[in-house]
Every structure is written in structure tokens, then in C-alpha cells.
Design a protein around this motif. Structure first.
Motif, mmCIF file in Angstrom:
data_model
loop_
_atom_site.group_PDB
_atom_site.id
_atom_site.type_symbol
_atom_site.label_atom_id
_atom_site.label_comp_id
_atom_site.label_asym_id
_atom_site.label_seq_id
_atom_site.Cartn_x
_atom_site.Cartn_y
_atom_site.Cartn_z
ATOM 1 N N ALA A 60 49.398 81.181 -24.962
ATOM 2 C CA ALA A 60 48.904 81.099 -26.474
ATOM 3 C C ALA A 60 49.871 82.007 -27.040
ATOM 4 C CB ALA A 60 47.489 81.902 -26.606
ATOM 5 N N ASN A 61 50.525 83.075 -26.651
ATOM 6 C CA ASN A 61 51.561 83.847 -27.511
ATOM 7 C C ASN A 61 52.677 82.984 -27.505
ATOM 8 O OD1 ASN A 61 49.885 85.858 -27.673
ATOM 9 N ND2 ASN A 61 50.233 86.836 -26.010
ATOM 10 N N LEU A 63 53.230 79.672 -27.188
ATOM 11 C CA LEU A 63 53.531 78.217 -27.898
ATOM 12 C C LEU A 63 52.887 78.652 -29.314
ATOM 13 C CD1 LEU A 63 51.942 75.725 -25.305
ATOM 14 C CD2 LEU A 63 54.238 76.358 -25.933
ATOM 15 N N GLU A 64 51.828 79.591 -29.657
ATOM 16 C CA GLU A 64 51.302 79.618 -30.821
ATOM 17 C C GLU A 64 51.444 80.986 -31.690
ATOM 18 O OE1 GLU A 64 47.288 79.241 -30.082
ATOM 19 O OE2 GLU A 64 47.478 77.603 -28.825
ATOM 20 N N ASP A 65 52.269 81.884 -30.942
ATOM 21 C CA ASP A 65 52.568 83.169 -31.315
ATOM 22 C C ASP A 65 51.270 84.132 -31.862
ATOM 23 O OD1 ASP A 65 54.060 85.676 -32.033
ATOM 24 O OD2 ASP A 65 54.561 84.689 -34.177
ATOM 25 N N ALA A 66 50.162 83.920 -30.988
ATOM 26 C CA ALA A 66 49.098 84.204 -31.159
ATOM 27 C C ALA A 66 48.613 85.704 -31.227
ATOM 28 C CB ALA A 66 48.014 83.567 -30.134
#
Length: 450
Positions: A326-327, A329-332
Motif C-alpha cells: 500500500a505504501n 503503490l499508493e503512498d498510503a
């Protein structure tokens, strides 16, 4: 400056590695994985899965022994050679299958020992590879022990590959590995000694339930030496001499044909040359932020045992992988959520825990109601001829939310998952009592545990 070879390089090929590599490849990233050992990681080849196969056979023998005179006539014997062959049937196909799975996903599969040569580069044997992001999913190795003769000990990996079981086995350490393997060895006919430095085995589990389990260990003939420090291991013609120092009784010696390291594991990062990448570590632990990213090198991440943020369990590695994906691919900005992670020692019988301990519950939440009992007279225990059956459930008074659950006995490894669901979802005792569990099953005992 030339473009990096990959968007993502993953070191390791276990569950955490697969959980990171495949989603990133599916997102169109150029991904490679590397392992110095056969593909598949610890759990599938040298840990959870082969261990559970062996425990299952040991439990069958244990069941037959307990049920003698209750409809079982004639003792079963554990055939070690056949057991190892059966165990190996689950392991042999893993490397080829895992590597094929990576390739099918469009991931490059590299082999060799990886070492950092810079912040975003690694040398894999004689090949230099660079990547925008590097994820460490290297797992864990036995912790170094400052014991004279420590090199004479065998690892848990070695125990799982024994061609024959020696007559006398000593386990150094009193955690999961010792509890599980001691039961296997004892049911296979070995004389087993467990040496535990602290006052009891399985210190992460509820002490009252561990006490119930220890009665069972004594019935199995397992000699548990608590408050004892191993001060030396020597090899002799007739085996090994393990010297102990008990804090009150002083020195003693145990003879063994096999000495097994069961005193904990540490992240396998010592041989990565972290300094070359500017990756900070303290006492062998990577310094990571809440997103599982290195605090000193933003290109480096870690999951599972390499991260050492959550419990050292396979589901935690998979959970960490989802967080890192998630971090990436999405910089979540996501962090792991380790609430209500169930843990089990697959002893005979299993002991399980999830949520807060009694001490933690009293310290954090007030008031707390504790529902506990020794349940050897319940149907679940009686029809299994099992005396070791107990529970402790911690409940927040007023809200009636379940805060923690601790079990020992038949199918504790399965029932604990119900409590994990309850805690993670904030369920109350009324919610659980409203569930109509199949009867007679061990899960149906939950109503009586509340």
C-alpha cells in the motif's frame, strides 16, 4: 546516472516476499526476488508446515495412548523414518512451485547471497543489481548464544531433517520450538530434557495455563529444568555433556545424543552489510518507521521477521507485506495493525493466546472481569481423555468487550481464532453467546467460557 535495473528488489522468497513482489509486478513494476536458499522461505520448508505435519502424527500417537482402555486396544508407535518421508512429501515440491509462481507473475528469479553495495544497489554473488526500492524479507536465524560448545548444538532446521531420532535429546531454551519439538520427540520415544533459563517455559503465555500444560509434559516424561543456565556443552565418545547451573541447586550435568538450539531467533540481517546502504540497526534490529521503512534509507523496507515489529509469525509477515505494498503503490502512509494476533504453541495439547494478558488488561483497562477455569470435567476434555484443559477470558466490565483469551487443551489452536475475530471486531460476550455453534464441538464451549 543510468536507470536502476528494477523498480523493486525483494530479498527472500517466503510469504512476506511473495506478498510484496506479486502485487507490485501486477501493477506493472519491474520486480526481482533473490534467495540464497531454495525458494519458499522458512514456514513452508523449515518451520510451520513441516512442523505441523510432524505434530499431527505425534498427536495421533498421543490420542491413542490417552484412549487406551476407552475403546483403543494396542499401542501405536511413531515410525520416525516414515514420518520424515511423509513430512518431506510436503516440502520437496515447494522450491520449484514457488519459483514457477514468481516467473508466471513476470518476476525475475535470482539466486545467491545478496549484500548491499550502496543505498539502492546490491551484489548477488558476482552480479551487481540496482533497484528503486529494496524490501528485506530475509526471515530469522537462531540467536547467537555465548555458551562454550554452542557450535555443537543443532538448529530447529536440523531437527526437522533428522534421519533418525537419537535416544536422548536436550533442548536449550523453553519457547515455541522447545515446547513443540519436545512433545514430538517424547512421543517418538526419546528421553527429553528442556533447559529454560527463566522460571517457566512459554513465558509469552498465561502462567496458569502453562502450569496445566506442564503437568502434561511431566506425564509425557519431559524433564523441564527451569531457572537453569547452560554453562557448557562438551562432546564425548558416548554423546554430549550439557552442564547446567541452577540458581538455587547449583551445577549439574545432563547427558545427550543431540542438543538442539531452541533459545530464540533474530532477524537475518547481519550478512547484508547494512552499513554500505546507510541502513541503521540497533542490536541487530532494523530501525524502521511506522510504515516499515528504514529511518535512514528511504529506499529500504522490511517485512516479517526481518522487520521485527510484530510477533514472529507467518500471518504477520503477510500482513506487513500488504502494508508495504500500500505504501509503495499508493503512498498510503499505512502502518501495521497488530491487534488481536493469535499465537499458538503446537504442543500436546496446544496452548494458545490472543489479545491482552491478565496483567496488561488490569494495567490498561479498568475494571476487568476475568472468566477462567480448569475444565478437565467438561465433555470436550473427557471424550478426548485429556486432563489438560483450561481457559482464561478477559472482559471489560460495562461494555462486555472481549479483551483477551488464553486457552490450553483440545483444539485450542482452532478455537483461539474465534476469540481473535471477537477482539479485532470489538464483539461483546452477548455477541458471542448469540452465536449458535455446532455441538458438540470445542467451539461450543465458548459460551461456558464467558
Amino acid at each position: 546516472m543510468s536507470a536502476p535495473d528494477y523498480d523493486l528488489l525483494v530479498i527472500g522468497t517466503g510469504s512476506g516476499a511473495r506478498g510484496v513482489a506479486k502485487p507490485c509486478a501486477q501493477a506493472g513494476w519491474r520486480v526481482a526476488v533473490v534467495d540464497r536458499r531454495p525458494y519458499g522461505g522458512t514456514c513452508a520448508q523449515r518451520g510451520c508446515d513441516p512442523k505441523k505435519v510432524m505434530v499431527g502424527i505425534a498427536r495421533a500417537v498421543d490420542d491413542a495412548a490417552r484412549l487406551q482402555g476407552h475403546g483403543v486396544d494396542g499401542a501405536l508407535r511413531l515410525d520416525w523414518s516414515a514420518l520424515m518421508a511423509f513430512k518431506q512429501s510436503f516440502v520437496d515440491s515447494v522450491p520449484k512451485g514457488v519459483e514457477a509462481g514468481f516467473r508466471k507473475a513476470g518476476i525475475d528469479t535470482l539466486h545467491g547471497a545478496a549484500r548491499f553495495t550502496g543505498p539502492t544497489s546490491m551484489r548477488i554473488d558476482d552480479r551487481e543489481v540496482s533497484a528503486r526500492h529494496i524490501v528485506l524479507a530475509t526471515g530469522a536465524v537462531p540467536a547467537p548464544l555465548p555458551i562454550p560448545g554452542a557450535d555443537l548444538m543443532r538448529s530447529s532446521d536440523d531437527f526437522l531433517d533428522l534421519g533418525h531420532l537419537p535416544a536422548r535429546v536436550v533442548f536449550v531454551g523453553g519457547g515455541y520450538i522447545a515446547a513443540e519439538f519436545a512433545c514430538i520427540a517424547a512421543r517418538a520415544g526419546a528421553a527429553v530434557t528442556v533447559v529454560q533459563r527463566g522460571p517457566r517455559m512459554l513465558k509469552g503465555f498465561d502462567p496458569d495455563l502453562v502450569a496445566i500444560l506442564m503437568e502434561r509434559f511431566r506425564a509425557l516424561g519431559i524433564d523441564v529444568r527451569t531457572d537453569s543456565q547452560v554453562t557448557g556443552i562438551e562432546q564425548h565418545k558416548d554423546g554430549y555433556r550439557v552442564t547446567l547451573d541452577h540458581k538455587e541447586e547449583g551445577a549439574s550435568t545432563v547427558k545427550a545424543d543431540l542438543v538442539v538450539h531452541a533459545a530464540g531467533r533474530v532477524a537475518q540481517v547481519a550478512d547484508l552489510d547494512l552499513q554500505a546502504a546507510g541502513v541503521a540497526a540497533e542490536k541487530g534490529r532494523l530501525t524502521l518507521d511506522r510504515t516499515l521503512r528504514s529511518t535512514t534509507n528511504p529506499a529500504v523496507w522490511a517485512v516479517g521477521d526481518a522487520a521485527q515489529k510484530g510477533p514472529p509469525l507467518t500471518p504477520v509477515a503477510s500482513h506487513d507485506a500488504r502494508v508495504v505494498v500500500a505504501n509503495l503503490l499508493e503512498d498510503a502512509g499505512a502502518g501495521p495493525d497488530y491487534r488481536a494476533v493469535p499465537t499458538v504453541a503446537f504442543s500436546l495439547p496446544p496452548i494458545a493466546s490472543v489479545g491482552l494478558t491478565a496483567a496488561e488488561a488490569r494495567a490498561r483497562v479498568k475494571p476487568v472481569r476475568q472468566s477462567c477455569g480448569f475444565a478437565a470435567d467438561w465433555f470436550t476434555a473427557r471424550h478426548n481423555a485429556e486432563r489438560a484443559y483450561g481457559y482464561k477470558v478477559l472482559i471489560e466490565e460495562g461494555t462486555e468487550r472481549v479483551l483477551g483469551a488464553h486457552l490450553v487443551g483440545p483444539h485450542a489452536d482452532e478455537v483461539i481464532n474465534v476469540f481473535a475475530l471477537a477482539i479485532r471486531q470489538g464483539l461483546t460476550t452477548s455477541d458471542l453467546k448469540d452465536v449458535m455453534f455446532a455441538y458438540p464441538t470445542t467451539s461450543s464451549d465458548i459460551h461456558s467460557m464467558l
